[in-house]
Scaffold this active site. Structure first.
Site, mmCIF file in Angstrom:
data_model
loop_
_atom_site.group_PDB
_atom_site.id
_atom_site.type_symbol
_atom_site.label_atom_id
_atom_site.label_comp_id
_atom_site.label_asym_id
_atom_site.label_seq_id
_atom_site.Cartn_x
_atom_site.Cartn_y
_atom_site.Cartn_z
ATOM 1 N N SER A 139 -4.983 -5.047 -40.103
ATOM 2 C CA SER A 139 -4.532 -3.762 -40.642
ATOM 3 C C SER A 139 -4.753 -2.654 -39.627
ATOM 4 C CB SER A 139 -5.355 -3.465 -41.904
ATOM 5 O OG SER A 139 -5.211 -2.125 -42.269
ATOM 6 N N TYR A 158 -13.759 -3.333 -47.017
ATOM 7 C CA TYR A 158 -12.466 -4.012 -46.827
ATOM 8 C C TYR A 158 -12.056 -3.954 -45.359
ATOM 9 C CZ TYR A 158 -7.452 -4.450 -46.332
ATOM 10 O OH TYR A 158 -6.209 -4.809 -45.869
ATOM 11 N N LYS A 185 -11.588 -6.843 -42.031
ATOM 12 C CA LYS A 185 -10.456 -7.034 -41.101
ATOM 13 C C LYS A 185 -10.963 -7.043 -39.656
ATOM 14 C CE LYS A 185 -7.354 -7.515 -44.115
ATOM 15 N NZ LYS A 185 -6.921 -8.893 -44.358
HETATM 16 P P1 NAD Z 1 -1.998 -9.348 -52.366
HETATM 17 O O1 NAD Z 1 -3.265 -9.105 -53.120
HETATM 18 O O2 NAD Z 1 -0.717 -9.099 -53.058
HETATM 19 O O3 NAD Z 1 -1.987 -10.830 -51.808
HETATM 20 C C1 NAD Z 1 -3.162 -11.535 -51.468
HETATM 21 C C2 NAD Z 1 -3.083 -12.894 -52.158
HETATM 22 O O4 NAD Z 1 -4.254 -13.644 -51.820
HETATM 23 C C3 NAD Z 1 -3.038 -12.778 -53.675
HETATM 24 O O5 NAD Z 1 -1.965 -13.555 -54.167
HETATM 25 C C4 NAD Z 1 -4.403 -13.342 -54.132
HETATM 26 O O6 NAD Z 1 -4.284 -13.983 -55.369
HETATM 27 C C5 NAD Z 1 -4.732 -14.283 -52.989
HETATM 28 N N1 NAD Z 1 -6.159 -14.527 -52.759
HETATM 29 C C6 NAD Z 1 -7.157 -13.605 -52.636
HETATM 30 N N2 NAD Z 1 -8.318 -14.223 -52.400
HETATM 31 C C7 NAD Z 1 -8.059 -15.559 -52.351
HETATM 32 C C8 NAD Z 1 -8.849 -16.710 -52.127
HETATM 33 N N3 NAD Z 1 -10.167 -16.619 -51.921
HETATM 34 N N4 NAD Z 1 -8.256 -17.924 -52.149
HETATM 35 C C9 NAD Z 1 -6.922 -18.033 -52.371
HETATM 36 N N5 NAD Z 1 -6.123 -16.988 -52.593
HETATM 37 C C10 NAD Z 1 -6.683 -15.753 -52.581
HETATM 38 O O7 NAD Z 1 -2.086 -8.480 -51.027
HETATM 39 P P2 NAD Z 1 -0.971 -8.185 -49.934
HETATM 40 O O8 NAD Z 1 -0.667 -6.747 -49.990
HETATM 41 O O9 NAD Z 1 0.106 -9.187 -50.025
HETATM 42 O O10 NAD Z 1 -1.827 -8.415 -48.616
HETATM 43 C C11 NAD Z 1 -1.830 -9.637 -47.931
HETATM 44 C C12 NAD Z 1 -2.793 -9.545 -46.763
HETATM 45 O O11 NAD Z 1 -2.383 -8.477 -45.905
HETATM 46 C C13 NAD Z 1 -4.216 -9.241 -47.167
HETATM 47 O O12 NAD Z 1 -5.088 -9.935 -46.317
HETATM 48 C C14 NAD Z 1 -4.321 -7.762 -46.932
HETATM 49 O O13 NAD Z 1 -5.652 -7.362 -46.678
HETATM 50 C C15 NAD Z 1 -3.463 -7.595 -45.695
HETATM 51 N N6 NAD Z 1 -2.967 -6.226 -45.531
HETATM 52 C C16 NAD Z 1 -2.291 -5.625 -46.559
HETATM 53 C C17 NAD Z 1 -1.859 -4.314 -46.422
HETATM 54 C C18 NAD Z 1 -1.145 -3.628 -47.549
HETATM 55 O O14 NAD Z 1 -1.045 -2.395 -47.523
HETATM 56 N N7 NAD Z 1 -0.606 -4.345 -48.548
HETATM 57 C C19 NAD Z 1 -2.082 -3.616 -45.233
HETATM 58 C C20 NAD Z 1 -2.754 -4.271 -44.198
HETATM 59 C C21 NAD Z 1 -3.201 -5.582 -44.360
HETATM 60 N N1 UFG Z 2 -1.696 9.353 -51.457
HETATM 61 C C1 UFG Z 2 -1.526 10.405 -52.332
HETATM 62 N N2 UFG Z 2 -1.591 10.158 -53.664
HETATM 63 C C2 UFG Z 2 -1.806 8.904 -54.175
HETATM 64 C C3 UFG Z 2 -1.964 7.839 -53.270
HETATM 65 C C4 UFG Z 2 -1.918 8.094 -51.913
HETATM 66 O O1 UFG Z 2 -1.336 11.543 -51.909
HETATM 67 O O2 UFG Z 2 -1.876 8.761 -55.396
HETATM 68 C C5 UFG Z 2 -1.620 9.624 -50.021
HETATM 69 C C6 UFG Z 2 -2.889 9.273 -49.289
HETATM 70 O O3 UFG Z 2 -3.783 10.342 -49.328
HETATM 71 C C7 UFG Z 2 -2.362 8.962 -47.903
HETATM 72 C C8 UFG Z 2 -0.964 8.391 -48.145
HETATM 73 O O4 UFG Z 2 -0.613 8.797 -49.458
HETATM 74 O O5 UFG Z 2 -2.221 10.160 -47.194
HETATM 75 C C9 UFG Z 2 -0.912 6.879 -48.069
HETATM 76 O O6 UFG Z 2 -1.941 6.352 -48.902
HETATM 77 P P1 UFG Z 2 -2.019 4.812 -49.291
HETATM 78 O O7 UFG Z 2 -3.210 4.627 -50.150
HETATM 79 O O8 UFG Z 2 -0.702 4.342 -49.793
HETATM 80 O O9 UFG Z 2 -2.211 4.118 -47.875
HETATM 81 P P2 UFG Z 2 -3.386 4.262 -46.821
HETATM 82 O O10 UFG Z 2 -2.739 4.643 -45.547
HETATM 83 O O11 UFG Z 2 -4.480 5.108 -47.295
HETATM 84 O O12 UFG Z 2 -3.975 2.791 -46.818
HETATM 85 C C10 UFG Z 2 -3.214 1.712 -46.340
HETATM 86 C C11 UFG Z 2 -3.602 0.413 -47.022
HETATM 87 C C12 UFG Z 2 -4.993 0.017 -46.642
HETATM 88 C C13 UFG Z 2 -5.177 0.049 -45.173
HETATM 89 C C14 UFG Z 2 -4.779 1.393 -44.625
HETATM 90 C C15 UFG Z 2 -4.856 1.498 -43.147
HETATM 91 O O13 UFG Z 2 -3.498 0.535 -48.411
HETATM 92 O O14 UFG Z 2 -5.213 -1.296 -47.097
HETATM 93 O O15 UFG Z 2 -3.415 1.642 -44.991
HETATM 94 O O16 UFG Z 2 -3.964 0.646 -42.561
HETATM 95 F F1 UFG Z 2 -6.467 -0.198 -44.862
#
Ligand code: NAD
Ligand code: UFG
Length: 337
Positions: free
Chosen positions: A124, A149, A153
């Site tokens: 991330s 969290y 990463k």
């Molecule tokens: P998500 O929660 O939708 O998907 C994660 C999946 O992993 C889920 O289906 C959950 O059931 C499964 N899971 C969790 N723990 C497990 C375990 N111990 N064994 C087996 N399955 C397990 O999340 P996502 O948004 O699809 O994110 C996927 C990956 O990308 C994650 O590692 C997340 O940290 C990373 N990531 C997400 C974002 C974002 O904004 N969505 C940003 C950066 C990184």
């Molecule tokens: N925001 C609002 N109102 C809300 C939610 C979010 O104003 O109800 C704003 C936040 O303050 C931020 C922007 O929208 O300025 C984006 O916020 P998000 O929570 O959607 O995303 P972030 O950038 O904070 O976080 C995301 C992922 C994290 C990751 C991070 C850094 O959700 O998992 O990017 O990569 F760690």
């Protein structure tokens, strides 16, 4: 040869399985469904018209992993499985370190035991903390991380780097995602957070569908053109295609590689709100609130390295992201049930 996709029923995982199957890859999914449902797998199968081999289970189940590696012919792994809620990780650090770190260690050990040494890991942009410069290149120093969290990463990046250093027959691709939003154009799979969403786009779509009254915009006094925070929003299908390109890269035995996956373009919170209104035709009432602790003012990437080395670029714009998020939410107001 098949690709093991951990967390393949989740938001990014399910979209990636679609793109992998569309490219002709064989996919095996393991997911414990802690934050997803089996319905996602069924919907992926409907989109692609191909069956998905699905194992319901936990990545910390070494016996199950050995069974999968014995029964399937797996040559690489895309590791999505993990818990991802920043706020929850602060109140439940043990659960986050246990699930994300211990679970991953068990997975990596099982991979080594079964001689599968190709991995793509979901990292991330959070590892950059408040970035030293923007646009962020992969050389940008890692920053201070303020939640467990994000620590998981950074730690998993370090663990995979150390594994590679100890045995360079591994191929490790660390993908640093910026802000994934959007959904598949079919409107059948998408992001479905439990409870009140923490992230911007799910909050907006739930306001649009009438489940929440109004959006709180966290701060309008940042040093940005409209005073709200800037992020690099990326369509989840573009992100998924970045994984397909990374799988192709693994075939070149690249060693250890790190790529930013983003569009390279920053958008403010209010840009997202206004574009969503335009794309959906639905008004989004909002109120300005105080800043959210831990928010970085400006965060967007330089995605040149992924373009040059993976032959990947993000093709969809913010309007596409909003239109697709809206289609998904409108068709599935209560998620995948
Ligand atoms: P998500 O929660 O939708 O998907 C994660 C999946 O992993 C889920 O289906 C959950 O059931 C499964 N899971 C969790 N723990 C497990 C375990 N111990 N064994 C087996 N399955 C397990 O999340 P996502 O948004 O699809 O994110 C996927 C990956 O990308 C994650 O590692 C997340 O940290 C990373 N990531 C997400 C974002 C974002 O904004 N969505 C940003 C950066 C990184
Ligand atoms: N925001 C609002 N109102 C809300 C939610 C979010 O104003 O109800 C704003 C936040 O303050 C931020 C922007 O929208 O300025 C984006 O916020 P998000 O929570 O959607 O995303 P972030 O950038 O904070 O976080 C995301 C992922 C994290 C990751 C991070 C850094 O959700 O998992 O990017 O990569 F760690």
């Amino acid at each position: 040869m098949a690709i093991l996709v951990t967390g393949g029923a989740g938001y990014i995982g399910s979209h990636t399985v679609v793109e992998l199957q569309n490219e002709g890859y064989e996919v095996v999914v393991i997911d414990n469904l802690v934050n997803s449902s089996k319905e996602a797998i069924r919907r992926v199968e409907t989109i692609t018209g191909k069956p998905v081999k699905f194992y319901e289970g936990d990545i910390s189940d070494a016996e199950l992993l050995d069974t999968i590696f014995k029964e399937e012919t797996i040559d690489s792994c895309i590791h999505f499985a993990g818990l991802k809620a920043v706020g929850e990780s602060i109140s439940k650090p043990l659960e986050y370190y246990s699930n994300n770190i211990s679970g991953s260690l068990i997975l990596f050990d099982a991979m080594r035991r079964n001689n599968v040494k190709n991995i793509i890991f979901s990292s991330s942009a959070t590892v950059y903390g408040d970035p030293a410069f923007v646009p962020i290149t992969e050389d940008c120093p890692l920053g201070e991380i303020t939640n467990p969290y994000g620590q998981t990463k950074a730690m998993l990046e370090q663990i995979l780097t150390d594994i590679y250093k100890s045995d360079n027959t591994w191929n490790v691709i660390l993908l640093r995602y910026f802000n994934p939003i959007g959904a598949h154009s079919s409107g059948t799979i998408g992001e479905n957070p439990n409870g009140i969403p923490n992230n911007l786009m799910p909050y907006i779509t739930q306001v649009a569908v009438g489940k929440l009254e109004k959006l709180g915009v966290f701060g309008d006094d940042y040093n940005t053109p409209d005073g709200t925070c800037i992020r690099d929003y990326i369509h989840v299908v573009d992100l998924a295609q970045g994984h397909v390109k990374s799988v192709a890269k693994l075939k070149e035995n690249p060693g250890l590689k790190i790529y930013n996956l983003g569009t390279g373009k920053g958008s403010s919170v209010l840009d997202v709100v206004h574009t969503f209104i335009e794309a959906s035709g639905v008004d989004i009432p909002y109120v300005i609130k105080s800043r959210r602790t831990g928010d970085v003012p400006v965060n967007y990437c330089d995605a040149t390295k992924a373009k040059e080395e993976l032959n990947w670029i993000a093709k969809k714009n913010l309007f596409d992201m909003c239109a697709d998020s809206w289609r998904w939410q409108k068709n599935n107001p209560n998620g995948m049930i």
